[in-house]
Design an enzyme around this catalytic site. Structure first.
Site, PDB file in Angstrom:
ATOM      1  N   ASN A  10       0.728  -1.307  -0.012  1.00  0.00           N
ATOM      2  CA  ASN A  10      -0.137   0.206  -0.165  1.00  0.00           C
ATOM      3  C   ASN A  10       0.558   1.600  -0.358  1.00  0.00           C
ATOM      4  O   ASN A  10       1.904   1.945   0.835  1.00  0.00           O
ATOM      5  CB  ASN A  10      -0.893   0.522   1.674  1.00  0.00           C
ATOM      6  CG  ASN A  10      -1.385   1.086   1.293  1.00  0.00           C
ATOM      7  OD1 ASN A  10      -1.836   1.973   0.837  1.00  0.00           O
ATOM      8  ND2 ASN A  10      -2.089   1.288   2.611  1.00  0.00           N
ATOM      9  N   TRP A  11       1.066   1.420  -1.322  1.00  0.00           N
ATOM     10  CA  TRP A  11       2.073   2.562  -1.352  1.00  0.00           C
ATOM     11  C   TRP A  11       1.776   4.612  -0.885  1.00  0.00           C
ATOM     12  O   TRP A  11       2.087   5.356  -0.603  1.00  0.00           O
ATOM     13  CB  TRP A  11       2.099   2.948  -2.289  1.00  0.00           C
ATOM     14  CG  TRP A  11       2.859   2.099  -3.383  1.00  0.00           C
ATOM     15  CD1 TRP A  11       3.682   1.046  -2.984  1.00  0.00           C
ATOM     16  CD2 TRP A  11       3.542   1.695  -4.841  1.00  0.00           C
ATOM     17  NE1 TRP A  11       4.160  -0.199  -3.307  1.00  0.00           N
ATOM     18  CE2 TRP A  11       3.780   0.280  -4.709  1.00  0.00           C
ATOM     19  CE3 TRP A  11       3.735   2.218  -5.816  1.00  0.00           C
ATOM     20  CZ2 TRP A  11       4.413   0.405  -6.123  1.00  0.00           C
ATOM     21  CZ3 TRP A  11       3.416   1.806  -7.000  1.00  0.00           C
ATOM     22  CH2 TRP A  11       5.031   0.788  -6.948  1.00  0.00           C
ATOM     23  N   LYS A  12      -0.384   4.027  -0.053  1.00  0.00           N
ATOM     24  CA  LYS A  12      -0.720   5.573   0.242  1.00  0.00           C
ATOM     25  C   LYS A  12      -0.367   6.835  -0.657  1.00  0.00           C
ATOM     26  O   LYS A  12      -0.699   6.286  -1.404  1.00  0.00           O
ATOM     27  CB  LYS A  12      -0.144   5.261   1.272  1.00  0.00           C
ATOM     28  CG  LYS A  12      -0.018   4.411   2.618  1.00  0.00           C
ATOM     29  CD  LYS A  12      -0.193   4.674   3.961  1.00  0.00           C
ATOM     30  CE  LYS A  12       0.322   2.978   5.016  1.00  0.00           C
ATOM     31  NZ  LYS A  12       0.458   2.759   6.386  1.00  0.00           N
ATOM     32  N   HIS A  95      -9.927   0.937   5.248  1.00  0.00           N
ATOM     33  CA  HIS A  95      -8.080   1.191   6.003  1.00  0.00           C
ATOM     34  C   HIS A  95      -8.231   1.929   6.793  1.00  0.00           C
ATOM     35  O   HIS A  95      -9.278   3.208   7.056  1.00  0.00           O
ATOM     36  CB  HIS A  95      -7.106   2.144   4.797  1.00  0.00           C
ATOM     37  CG  HIS A  95      -5.483   1.697   5.197  1.00  0.00           C
ATOM     38  ND1 HIS A  95      -5.279   3.122   6.173  1.00  0.00           N
ATOM     39  CD2 HIS A  95      -4.900   0.885   5.097  1.00  0.00           C
ATOM     40  CE1 HIS A  95      -3.766   2.951   6.474  1.00  0.00           C
ATOM     41  NE2 HIS A  95      -3.600   1.210   5.585  1.00  0.00           N
ATOM     42  N   GLU A  97      -6.890   4.445   8.270  1.00  0.00           N
ATOM     43  CA  GLU A  97      -6.359   6.093   8.203  1.00  0.00           C
ATOM     44  C   GLU A  97      -7.600   6.694   7.130  1.00  0.00           C
ATOM     45  O   GLU A  97      -7.577   7.588   7.662  1.00  0.00           O
ATOM     46  CB  GLU A  97      -5.255   6.081   7.301  1.00  0.00           C
ATOM     47  CG  GLU A  97      -4.188   5.494   8.165  1.00  0.00           C
ATOM     48  CD  GLU A  97      -2.696   5.599   7.200  1.00  0.00           C
ATOM     49  OE1 GLU A  97      -2.837   5.581   6.120  1.00  0.00           O
ATOM     50  OE2 GLU A  97      -1.910   4.518   7.555  1.00  0.00           O
ATOM     51  N   GLU A 167      -5.367  -5.278  11.072  1.00  0.00           N
ATOM     52  CA  GLU A 167      -4.151  -4.367  10.685  1.00  0.00           C
ATOM     53  C   GLU A 167      -5.320  -3.231  12.105  1.00  0.00           C
ATOM     54  O   GLU A 167      -5.039  -2.665  12.186  1.00  0.00           O
ATOM     55  CB  GLU A 167      -4.059  -2.725   9.592  1.00  0.00           C
ATOM     56  CG  GLU A 167      -4.017  -3.750   7.984  1.00  0.00           C
ATOM     57  CD  GLU A 167      -3.644  -2.493   7.307  1.00  0.00           C
ATOM     58  OE1 GLU A 167      -2.373  -3.003   7.405  1.00  0.00           O
ATOM     59  OE2 GLU A 167      -4.355  -1.896   7.450  1.00  0.00           O
ATOM     60  N   GLY A 173       2.424   1.857  11.434  1.00  0.00           N
ATOM     61  CA  GLY A 173       3.706   2.783  10.669  1.00  0.00           C
ATOM     62  C   GLY A 173       4.349   3.273  11.881  1.00  0.00           C
ATOM     63  O   GLY A 173       4.820   4.490  12.182  1.00  0.00           O
ATOM     64  N   SER A 213       3.780  -2.267   9.943  1.00  0.00           N
ATOM     65  CA  SER A 213       5.083  -2.354  10.416  1.00  0.00           C
ATOM     66  C   SER A 213       5.026  -3.782   9.891  1.00  0.00           C
ATOM     67  O   SER A 213       6.315  -4.106  10.542  1.00  0.00           O
ATOM     68  CB  SER A 213       4.979  -1.852  11.855  1.00  0.00           C
ATOM     69  OG  SER A 213       4.767  -0.926  12.007  1.00  0.00           O
ATOM     70  N   GLY A 234       3.025  -1.295   4.229  1.00  0.00           N
ATOM     71  CA  GLY A 234       2.437   0.103   4.071  1.00  0.00           C
ATOM     72  C   GLY A 234       4.569   0.498   3.691  1.00  0.00           C
ATOM     73  O   GLY A 234       4.900   0.242   2.760  1.00  0.00           O
ATOM     74  N   GLY A 235       4.788   1.098   4.512  1.00  0.00           N
ATOM     75  CA  GLY A 235       6.346   2.083   4.669  1.00  0.00           C
ATOM     76  C   GLY A 235       7.330   0.680   3.905  1.00  0.00           C
ATOM     77  O   GLY A 235       7.872   1.386   3.062  1.00  0.00           O
TER      78      GLY A 235
HETATM   79  P1  PGA Z   1       2.559  -0.043   7.432  1.00  0.00           P
HETATM   80  O1  PGA Z   1       1.305   0.570   7.269  1.00  0.00           O
HETATM   81  O2  PGA Z   1       2.973  -0.932   6.790  1.00  0.00           O
HETATM   82  O3  PGA Z   1       3.610   1.193   7.277  1.00  0.00           O
HETATM   83  O4  PGA Z   1       3.255  -0.396   9.248  1.00  0.00           O
HETATM   84  C1  PGA Z   1       0.188  -0.712   7.137  1.00  0.00           C
HETATM   85  C2  PGA Z   1      -0.712  -0.409   6.397  1.00  0.00           C
HETATM   86  O5  PGA Z   1      -1.328   0.608   7.116  1.00  0.00           O
HETATM   87  O6  PGA Z   1      -1.261  -0.878   5.623  1.00  0.00           O
END
Ligand code: PGA
Length: 253
Positions: A10-12, A95, A97, A167, A173, A213, A234-235
């Site tokens: 997920n490149w957000k 998600h 976020e 998640e 993150g 993470s 994500g990251g």
């Molecule tokens: P993260 O994000 O790997 O940066 O913790 C995961 C996600 O939000 O899908």
């Protein structure tokens, strides 16, 4: 029943169109594992260009959200049919976020999910508790309510290969990761819920990804859990070496 693992990036809100195409290319070119599904979710802006880079290859493509109307006067929004026409096969929904910053509710996740299924996009529906909820023992209650809300009104045969992602919000993150056991336990609970809400076939066939993470260093442990069917990253999906490291750490099918 064995479920094919999926590693999803997920490149957000990262990467220009050119950077997205370049990263997608590095992932395809570096990919050695064809025994699992690999997916990337760039910004909506980059979906089309990335789809052209991925065309004919094994890497799957997702949007990060969609609006439940097919089209209309909804400034700033992107619909399922538009994402699909741009080359996406999947879409991430609900998600944390979006729940935290953009007013996403169980009701709107449900509307988006139905819209995704109606246009033939495979949804990746995210659920997960906050730190306060975990500490107060509310994790299972939160998962129950998020799942119940997201899947309201849907029957087993309408799920269209739906994927779930557990998640825990406190692990996204933050560098904190659920332990292998915490992840496995939450996934087992979600699977039990699927059995209760639908049936054994849905419970056994639905892939549940872990997100929060995930890195090359902790991927093998998490992905080795019986109830964990992949990762939503994500990251660590923003650098091809890390993302490929996670993919390579997955146990062989
Ligand atoms: P993260 O994000 O790997 O940066 O913790 C995961 C996600 O939000 O899908």
């Amino acid at each position: 029943m064995s479920r094919k693992l999926m590693i999803a990036g997920n490149w957000k809100m990262h990467k220009t169109v050119a950077e997205s195409v370049a990263l997608a290319g590095q992932v395809v070119d570096g990919l050695k594992r064809l025994d699992l599904d690999v997916l990337v979710a760039p910004t909506a802006l980059a979906v089309h260009a990335v789809s052209q880079r991925l065309a004919g290859g094994p890497v799957l493509l997702a949007g990060q959200n969609l609006h439940w109307q097919d089209q209309g006067a909804y400034t700033g929004e992107v619909s399922g049919p538009l994402l699909k026409a741009a080359g996406a096969s999947h879409v991430i929904l609900g998600h944390s976020e979006r729940r935290q910053y953009f007013g996403e509710t169980e009701k709107t996740v449900n509307l988006r999910l139905k819209a995704a299924l109606a246009c033939g996009l495979i949804p990746i529906v995210c659920v997960g508790e906050t730190l306060e909820e975990r500490q107060s023992g509310a994790t299972e209650g939160v998962l129950t309510s998020q799942l119940g809300g997201a899947l309201a009104g849907l029957s087993a045969d309408a799920l269209g290969g739906m994927i779930l992602a557990y998640e825990p919000v406190w692990a996204i993150g933050t560098g904190l990761t659920a332990s292998d056991e915490q992840a496995n336990q939450a996934h087992a609970f979600i699977r039990q819920w699927l059995d209760w809400r639908f049936d054994k076939a849905v419970a056994n066939s639905t892939r549940i990804l872990y997100g929060g993470s995930v890195k090359p260093a902790n991927a093998a442990g998490l992905l080795g859990q019986t109830e964990v069917d992949g990762a939503l990253v994500g990251g660590a999906s923003l650098a091809a070496a890390d993302f490929l490291g996670i993919i390579n750490a997955a146990p062989a099918a």
